[in-house]
Design a protein around this motif. Structure first.
Motif, mmCIF file in Angstrom:
data_model
loop_
_atom_site.group_PDB
_atom_site.id
_atom_site.type_symbol
_atom_site.label_atom_id
_atom_site.label_comp_id
_atom_site.label_asym_id
_atom_site.label_seq_id
_atom_site.Cartn_x
_atom_site.Cartn_y
_atom_site.Cartn_z
ATOM 1 N N PRO A 12 38.780 26.420 47.076
ATOM 2 C CA PRO A 12 37.871 27.482 46.630
ATOM 3 C C PRO A 12 37.873 27.581 45.107
ATOM 4 O O PRO A 12 38.888 27.336 44.453
ATOM 5 C CB PRO A 12 38.435 28.746 47.272
ATOM 6 N N GLN A 13 36.730 27.917 44.591
ATOM 7 C CA GLN A 13 36.625 28.107 43.154
ATOM 8 C C GLN A 13 37.390 29.367 42.761
ATOM 9 O O GLN A 13 37.290 30.388 43.447
ATOM 10 C CB GLN A 13 35.157 28.255 42.739
ATOM 11 N N PRO A 14 38.164 29.312 41.697
ATOM 12 C CA PRO A 14 38.891 30.527 41.286
ATOM 13 C C PRO A 14 37.915 31.620 40.873
ATOM 14 O O PRO A 14 36.877 31.356 40.259
ATOM 15 C CB PRO A 14 39.736 30.068 40.103
ATOM 16 N N ARG A 15 38.238 32.820 41.291
ATOM 17 C CA ARG A 15 37.409 33.960 40.904
ATOM 18 C C ARG A 15 37.785 34.395 39.494
ATOM 19 O O ARG A 15 38.941 34.279 39.093
ATOM 20 C CB ARG A 15 37.637 35.128 41.866
ATOM 21 N N PRO A 16 36.821 34.904 38.760
ATOM 22 C CA PRO A 16 37.160 35.378 37.416
ATOM 23 C C PRO A 16 38.121 36.567 37.509
ATOM 24 O O PRO A 16 38.027 37.391 38.418
ATOM 25 C CB PRO A 16 35.816 35.811 36.828
ATOM 26 N N ARG A 17 39.054 36.597 36.617
ATOM 27 C CA ARG A 17 40.014 37.711 36.603
ATOM 28 C C ARG A 17 39.367 38.906 35.940
ATOM 29 O O ARG A 17 38.845 38.810 34.836
ATOM 30 C CB ARG A 17 41.278 37.302 35.875
ATOM 31 N N LEU A 18 39.416 40.035 36.644
ATOM 32 C CA LEU A 18 38.844 41.266 36.120
ATOM 33 C C LEU A 18 39.958 42.245 35.804
ATOM 34 O O LEU A 18 40.993 42.268 36.469
ATOM 35 C CB LEU A 18 37.887 41.888 37.143
ATOM 36 N N SER A 19 39.729 43.071 34.838
ATOM 37 C CA SER A 19 40.701 44.109 34.500
ATOM 38 C C SER A 19 40.624 45.216 35.545
ATOM 39 O O SER A 19 39.665 45.304 36.320
ATOM 40 C CB SER A 19 40.415 44.686 33.111
ATOM 41 N N VAL A 20 41.623 46.052 35.565
ATOM 42 C CA VAL A 20 41.623 47.192 36.475
ATOM 43 C C VAL A 20 40.404 48.064 36.233
ATOM 44 O O VAL A 20 39.738 48.505 37.169
ATOM 45 C CB VAL A 20 42.930 48.021 36.322
ATOM 46 N N GLU A 21 40.094 48.278 34.973
ATOM 47 C CA GLU A 21 38.930 49.106 34.632
ATOM 48 C C GLU A 21 37.639 48.495 35.177
ATOM 49 O O GLU A 21 36.777 49.199 35.692
ATOM 50 C CB GLU A 21 38.832 49.298 33.117
#
Length: 65
Positions: A12-21
Motif C-alpha cells: 500500500p502507498q504510505p498515507r501522508p502524515r497529518l498533525s493532530v490538529e
C-alpha cells in the motif's frame, strides 16, 4: 519454481502524515469545554444502571477468582 519477493505483492502507498490538529480539523471536532459535553443518557433508569453495575462487579469478581 520460485517467484521473486517483489513480484505478485503490492504494498500500500504510505498515507501522508497529518498533525493532530489536521486530523481533528478533518473530523470537524470541537474541544470539550465542560463535563456536560461528555454527559450521555445511557441508561433508561436508575434501576437499569444499578443492574449494569451489579453485573459488572460480579463479572470482575468472577474473573479475579
Amino acid at each position: 519454481m520460485s517467484v521473486p519477493a517483489s513480484e505478485g505483492f503490492s504494498h500500500p502507498q504510505p498515507r501522508p502524515r497529518l498533525s493532530v490538529e489536521e486530523l481533528l480539523a478533518a473530523k470537524n471536532t470541537q474541544p470539550i469545554r465542560s463535563l456536560d459535553d461528555l454527559a450521555a443518557d445511557t441508561f433508561e433508569s436508575d434501576e437499569e444502571l444499578e443492574e449494569f453495575l451489579a453485573f459488572t462487579y460480579a463479572e470482575r469478581r468472577r474473573d479475579a477468582a
